[in-house]
Design a protein around this motif. Structure first.
Motif, PDB file in Angstrom:
ATOM      1  N   LEU A  63     -19.591  35.004  57.295  1.00  6.04           N
ATOM      2  CA  LEU A  63     -19.480  33.550  57.092  1.00  6.04           C
ATOM      3  C   LEU A  63     -19.047  33.223  55.667  1.00  6.04           C
ATOM      4  CD1 LEU A  63     -22.543  32.121  59.066  1.00  6.04           C
ATOM      5  CD2 LEU A  63     -20.143  32.091  59.705  1.00  6.04           C
ATOM      6  N   THR A  64     -19.516  34.039  54.699  1.00  3.94           N
ATOM      7  CA  THR A  64     -19.101  33.828  53.306  1.00  3.94           C
ATOM      8  C   THR A  64     -17.601  34.032  53.152  1.00  3.94           C
ATOM      9  OG1 THR A  64     -21.232  34.627  52.574  1.00  3.94           O
ATOM     10  CG2 THR A  64     -19.493  34.584  50.942  1.00  3.94           C
ATOM     11  N   LEU A  65     -17.079  35.086  53.793  1.00  5.75           N
ATOM     12  CA  LEU A  65     -15.640  35.345  53.701  1.00  5.75           C
ATOM     13  C   LEU A  65     -14.850  34.223  54.373  1.00  5.75           C
ATOM     14  CD1 LEU A  65     -15.617  39.194  54.280  1.00  5.75           C
ATOM     15  CD2 LEU A  65     -15.233  37.976  52.148  1.00  5.75           C
TER      16      LEU A  65
ATOM     17  N   LEU B  40     -12.008  39.574  39.601  1.00 10.45           N
ATOM     18  CA  LEU B  40     -12.359  40.995  39.502  1.00 10.45           C
ATOM     19  C   LEU B  40     -13.590  41.178  38.604  1.00 10.45           C
ATOM     20  CD1 LEU B  40      -8.820  42.567  39.320  1.00 10.45           C
ATOM     21  CD2 LEU B  40     -10.451  42.757  41.172  1.00 10.45           C
ATOM     22  N   THR B  41     -13.697  40.372  37.554  1.00  5.80           N
ATOM     23  CA  THR B  41     -14.887  40.452  36.694  1.00  5.80           C
ATOM     24  C   THR B  41     -16.145  40.138  37.493  1.00  5.80           C
ATOM     25  OG1 THR B  41     -13.519  39.659  34.885  1.00  5.80           O
ATOM     26  CG2 THR B  41     -15.884  39.618  34.543  1.00  5.80           C
ATOM     27  N   PHE B  42     -16.096  39.040  38.229  1.00  2.00           N
ATOM     28  CA  PHE B  42     -17.263  38.662  39.023  1.00  2.00           C
ATOM     29  C   PHE B  42     -17.558  39.699  40.102  1.00  2.00           C
ATOM     30  CE2 PHE B  42     -17.127  34.276  37.335  1.00  2.00           C
ATOM     31  CZ  PHE B  42     -18.483  34.119  37.135  1.00  2.00           C
ATOM     32  N   SER B  43     -16.509  40.273  40.698  1.00  3.98           N
ATOM     33  CA  SER B  43     -16.778  41.321  41.696  1.00  3.98           C
ATOM     34  C   SER B  43     -17.470  42.491  41.041  1.00  3.98           C
ATOM     35  CB  SER B  43     -15.525  41.840  42.384  1.00  3.98           C
ATOM     36  OG  SER B  43     -14.473  40.987  42.235  1.00  3.98           O
ATOM     37  N   GLY B  44     -17.038  42.819  39.801  1.00  4.32           N
ATOM     38  CA  GLY B  44     -17.701  43.901  39.064  1.00  4.32           C
ATOM     39  C   GLY B  44     -19.190  43.626  38.928  1.00  4.32           C
ATOM     40  N   PHE B  45     -19.548  42.389  38.536  1.00  2.00           N
ATOM     41  CA  PHE B  45     -20.959  42.037  38.366  1.00  2.00           C
ATOM     42  C   PHE B  45     -21.707  42.128  39.690  1.00  2.00           C
ATOM     43  CE2 PHE B  45     -19.898  39.056  34.601  1.00  2.00           C
ATOM     44  CZ  PHE B  45     -19.827  40.149  33.782  1.00  2.00           C
ATOM     45  N   THR B 268     -25.972  34.516  37.336  1.00  2.00           N
ATOM     46  CA  THR B 268     -26.012  33.051  37.449  1.00  2.00           C
ATOM     47  C   THR B 268     -25.709  32.412  36.093  1.00  2.00           C
ATOM     48  OG1 THR B 268     -28.379  32.874  37.016  1.00  2.00           O
ATOM     49  CG2 THR B 268     -27.712  33.108  39.312  1.00  2.00           C
ATOM     50  N   GLY B 269     -26.061  33.104  35.005  1.00  2.00           N
ATOM     51  CA  GLY B 269     -25.749  32.579  33.685  1.00  2.00           C
ATOM     52  C   GLY B 269     -24.253  32.549  33.431  1.00  2.00           C
ATOM     53  N   PHE B 270     -23.574  33.620  33.807  1.00  4.66           N
ATOM     54  CA  PHE B 270     -22.124  33.679  33.612  1.00  4.66           C
ATOM     55  C   PHE B 270     -21.432  32.642  34.487  1.00  4.66           C
ATOM     56  CE2 PHE B 270     -17.973  36.058  33.693  1.00  4.66           C
ATOM     57  CZ  PHE B 270     -17.769  36.026  32.337  1.00  4.66           C
ATOM     58  N   HIS B 271     -21.947  32.480  35.705  1.00  2.00           N
ATOM     59  CA  HIS B 271     -21.381  31.453  36.569  1.00  2.00           C
ATOM     60  C   HIS B 271     -21.653  30.056  36.011  1.00  2.00           C
ATOM     61  CE1 HIS B 271     -21.450  28.597  39.939  1.00  2.00           C
ATOM     62  NE2 HIS B 271     -20.307  29.184  40.215  1.00  2.00           N
ATOM     63  N   GLY B 272     -22.899  29.840  35.540  1.00  2.00           N
ATOM     64  CA  GLY B 272     -23.241  28.545  34.960  1.00  2.00           C
ATOM     65  C   GLY B 272     -22.376  28.227  33.754  1.00  2.00           C
ATOM     66  N   PHE B 273     -22.060  29.256  32.971  1.00  2.00           N
ATOM     67  CA  PHE B 273     -21.182  29.063  31.818  1.00  2.00           C
ATOM     68  C   PHE B 273     -19.782  28.645  32.280  1.00  2.00           C
ATOM     69  CE2 PHE B 273     -18.200  30.932  28.677  1.00  2.00           C
ATOM     70  CZ  PHE B 273     -18.518  30.096  27.627  1.00  2.00           C
ATOM     71  N   HIS B 274     -19.324  29.227  33.397  1.00  2.00           N
ATOM     72  CA  HIS B 274     -18.030  28.809  33.959  1.00  2.00           C
ATOM     73  C   HIS B 274     -18.076  27.349  34.394  1.00  2.00           C
ATOM     74  CE1 HIS B 274     -16.721  32.961  34.025  1.00  2.00           C
ATOM     75  NE2 HIS B 274     -15.535  32.575  34.434  1.00  2.00           N
ATOM     76  N   VAL B 275     -19.174  26.946  35.037  1.00  2.00           N
ATOM     77  CA  VAL B 275     -19.283  25.549  35.472  1.00  2.00           C
ATOM     78  C   VAL B 275     -19.275  24.638  34.251  1.00  2.00           C
ATOM     79  CG1 VAL B 275     -20.650  23.886  36.756  1.00  2.00           C
ATOM     80  CG2 VAL B 275     -20.597  26.244  37.499  1.00  2.00           C
ATOM     81  N   LEU B 276     -20.050  25.021  33.236  1.00  2.00           N
ATOM     82  CA  LEU B 276     -20.123  24.203  32.023  1.00  2.00           C
ATOM     83  C   LEU B 276     -18.743  24.049  31.384  1.00  2.00           C
ATOM     84  CD1 LEU B 276     -22.087  22.773  30.051  1.00  2.00           C
ATOM     85  CD2 LEU B 276     -22.101  24.884  28.735  1.00  2.00           C
ATOM     86  N   SER B 277     -18.008  25.175  31.243  1.00  2.00           N
ATOM     87  CA  SER B 277     -16.686  25.048  30.630  1.00  2.00           C
ATOM     88  C   SER B 277     -15.753  24.261  31.548  1.00  2.00           C
ATOM     89  CB  SER B 277     -16.094  26.412  30.272  1.00  2.00           C
ATOM     90  OG  SER B 277     -16.364  27.355  31.252  1.00  2.00           O
ATOM     91  N   GLY B 278     -15.950  24.397  32.870  1.00  2.00           N
ATOM     92  CA  GLY B 278     -15.158  23.596  33.806  1.00  2.00           C
ATOM     93  C   GLY B 278     -15.396  22.117  33.600  1.00  2.00           C
ATOM     94  N   ASP B 314     -16.351  27.241  42.411  1.00  2.00           N
ATOM     95  CA  ASP B 314     -17.012  27.001  43.691  1.00  2.00           C
ATOM     96  C   ASP B 314     -16.974  28.261  44.554  1.00  2.00           C
ATOM     97  OD1 ASP B 314     -18.115  25.754  45.872  1.00  2.00           O
ATOM     98  OD2 ASP B 314     -16.235  24.872  46.542  1.00  2.00           O
ATOM     99  N   LEU B 315     -15.814  28.899  44.575  1.00  2.00           N
ATOM    100  CA  LEU B 315     -15.619  30.123  45.363  1.00  2.00           C
ATOM    101  C   LEU B 315     -16.594  31.209  44.924  1.00  2.00           C
ATOM    102  CD1 LEU B 315     -13.575  31.312  47.444  1.00  2.00           C
ATOM    103  CD2 LEU B 315     -12.290  32.169  45.522  1.00  2.00           C
ATOM    104  N   VAL B 316     -16.749  31.375  43.616  1.00  2.00           N
ATOM    105  CA  VAL B 316     -17.676  32.391  43.100  1.00  2.00           C
ATOM    106  C   VAL B 316     -19.102  32.051  43.515  1.00  2.00           C
ATOM    107  CG1 VAL B 316     -18.693  33.366  41.015  1.00  2.00           C
ATOM    108  CG2 VAL B 316     -16.235  33.081  41.167  1.00  2.00           C
ATOM    109  N   TRP B 317     -19.456  30.750  43.444  1.00  2.00           N
ATOM    110  CA  TRP B 317     -20.814  30.359  43.795  1.00  2.00           C
ATOM    111  C   TRP B 317     -21.126  30.712  45.258  1.00  2.00           C
ATOM    112  CZ3 TRP B 317     -25.250  29.819  41.805  1.00  2.00           C
ATOM    113  CH2 TRP B 317     -26.294  29.283  42.554  1.00  2.00           C
ATOM    114  N   VAL B 318     -20.130  30.579  46.141  1.00  3.29           N
ATOM    115  CA  VAL B 318     -20.335  30.923  47.546  1.00  3.29           C
ATOM    116  C   VAL B 318     -20.811  32.370  47.666  1.00  3.29           C
ATOM    117  CG1 VAL B 318     -19.079  31.328  49.691  1.00  3.29           C
ATOM    118  CG2 VAL B 318     -18.745  29.211  48.463  1.00  3.29           C
ATOM    119  N   PHE B 319     -20.232  33.259  46.846  1.00  8.07           N
ATOM    120  CA  PHE B 319     -20.623  34.670  46.904  1.00  8.07           C
ATOM    121  C   PHE B 319     -21.980  34.894  46.222  1.00  8.07           C
ATOM    122  CE2 PHE B 319     -16.176  34.986  47.864  1.00  8.07           C
ATOM    123  CZ  PHE B 319     -16.142  35.997  48.798  1.00  8.07           C
TER     124      PHE B 319
END
Lengths: 124, 327
Positions: A63-65, B40-45, B268-278, B314-319
């Protein structure tokens, strides 16, 4: 810019781009609601492992994908871009990420077994 | 002769410059470059998180037992609801962003501004929600003990099976250690703040209350729940405790494996930082829209470009949502 206004392989066609956006929002909300409902109820039938992972977790990942596809295709309007641009964005990710997942998770599983069967106790 | 030459050049030299082979402008291409590398960075994390989780597959914390807070509902067990709300907020702000891009295609300055503002509000609410989530995570609620090997021992009531907070049973033993500060300490060294209770106080309090049991990190493969020891085994286990842990930091956390809190803070911190800069970028674009910069430029492609970034967040947050809270 020309917009392609059909989703689900032409099953659903919208009159305008704005309508399509709301349509995709409704679809994404439904998918998220299903995920949350399954996460709260956790049906016992879905907790049996399939291919080494709980059936429920497979559903969550699929579902995520699905959500990721619609965010990229409709919100980031990859659907409207040239095929060559879409491919050069998506293919590197589709090749590299599953590869990374594969090598790291196999390695982690190996380490788990070493810690489980090894002579060293990790719980002291 | 001369009239046909430009045609020839164009057909032979698609990539030779002067045209857009991928039908995307330079700025848009670069935004996609950035998004692919950031993906790719987020996938690495996230894959590193998966690595640690698979390595500790039989003792990883269960998300529902960690994230169960909801604003204004104190003491009520509400797993999932809050993070589901956050997900809806972010998806909705994504929608207002697409609507802004769409209004930009129609050169409708007023609509672009309104939708951009809504997007900024949505992003700000999301960052605020994440801060609240962090606050709960750092503060903790029940507290736990940690053994020498880094295993977390939590306390549950034998009657209800619910978690029990340290403060409700800790004995009061006078003569506690005081926190060492650099002006009074040996060698002028300081230390991090001490927990409210000593290990001895918790142990004494535990032995005095026969209704308490120890909940270990280990997961029962059959039921999927954490294993709770019986009273005799609990009394043996509690002697192994070394530290009192309340809440979470990068070294100790009361939820389970130490890596769990590290990954939570980092991803979540790295994602939150992305939201903040967004949000910051969106504010800049919003003011440019108000000033009429894009109206004069003749197109709103800038809105489209920040839109791409915003959807990516948003896409990253879904994952993150799936792998931290659902799976």
């Amino acid at each position: 810019m020309a917009h392609k206004l059909s989703i689900f392989r032409g099953l659903l066609t919208f009159k305008s781009n704005q309508q399509k956006i709301w349509g995709v929002l409704i679809f994404l909300s439904i998918v998220t609601a299903i995920e949350v409902a399954l996460g709260i109820i956790k049906p016992a039938i879905l907790l049996t492992p399939i291919f080494g992972m709980k059936g429920l977790n497979w559903i969550f990942i699929i579902l995520t994908l699905v959500k990721a596809y619609y965010i990229a295709w409709d919100f980031m309007h990859l659907r409207d871009e040239k095929r060559s641009l879409t491919s050069s964005i998506v293919l590197p990710l589709l090749i590299l990420i599953p590869y990374l997942i594969f090598i790291l998770l196999v390695e982690a599983d190996y380490i788990y077994n070493v810690m489980l069967d090894g002579f060293v106790s990790w719980n002291f | 002769m001369e009239a046909t030459t430009p045609d020839l050049v164009e057909n032979e030299n698609v990539w030779g410059g002067g045209n857009k082979p991928l039908n995307a402008s330079y700025g848009k291409m670069m935004m996609w470059f950035f998004i692919v590398s950031d993906a790719l960075t987020f996938s690495g994390f996230l894959v590193a998180y998966g690595f640690s989780r698979f390595k500790n597959i039989d003792s990883w914390p269960i998300a529902d037992e960690v994230f169960y807070h909801f604003p204004f509902l104190h003491g009520i067990d509400a797993p999932m609801y809050y993070v589901a709300l956050m997900t809806f907020i972010l998806i909705f702000s994504s929608v207002t962003m697409v609507l802004a891009v769409d209004a930009g295609h129609h050169m409708n300055k007023k609509k672009v501004a309104v939708y951009m503002l809504l997007t900024i509000v949505g992003g700000a609410i999301f960052v605020g929600s994440q801060a609240w989530e962090w606050k709960n995570f750092i503060q903790g609620e029940y507290g736990a003990l940690e053994t020498r090997g880094g295993q977390i021992l939590q306390f549950v009531s034998a009657d209800s099976g619910k978690r029990v907070a340290l403060e409700s049973f800790a004995a009061d033993i006078p003569g506690d250690r005081i926190q060492q500060t650099s002006d009074s300490g040996i060698w002028f060294s300081s230390e991090s703040s001490l927990p409210n209770y000593s290990v001895a106080e918790i142990q004494a309090g535990f032995l005095a209350d026969p209704n308490l049991r120890i909940k270990t990190e280990m997961i029962d493969a059959q039921t999927g729940h954490k294993i709770v020891l019986d009273r005799a085994a609990s009394e043996v286990k509690i002697t192994e405790a070394m530290h009192v842990v309340e809440g979470a930091n990068l070294i100790h956390n009361e939820y389970g494996n130490r890596l769990f809190a590290d990954f939570f803070f980092f991803i979540t911190g790295f994602h939150g930082f992305h939201v903040l800069s967004g949000v910051v970028i969106n504010v800049i674009i919003f003011f440019n829209v108000l000033l009429g910069t894009y109206e004069r430029r003749g197109h709103y492609e800038m809105v489209e470009k920040v839109g791409l970034y915003w959807h990516f967040v948003d896409l990253v947050w879904v994952f993150v949502f799936t792998f931290f809270y659902l799976v």
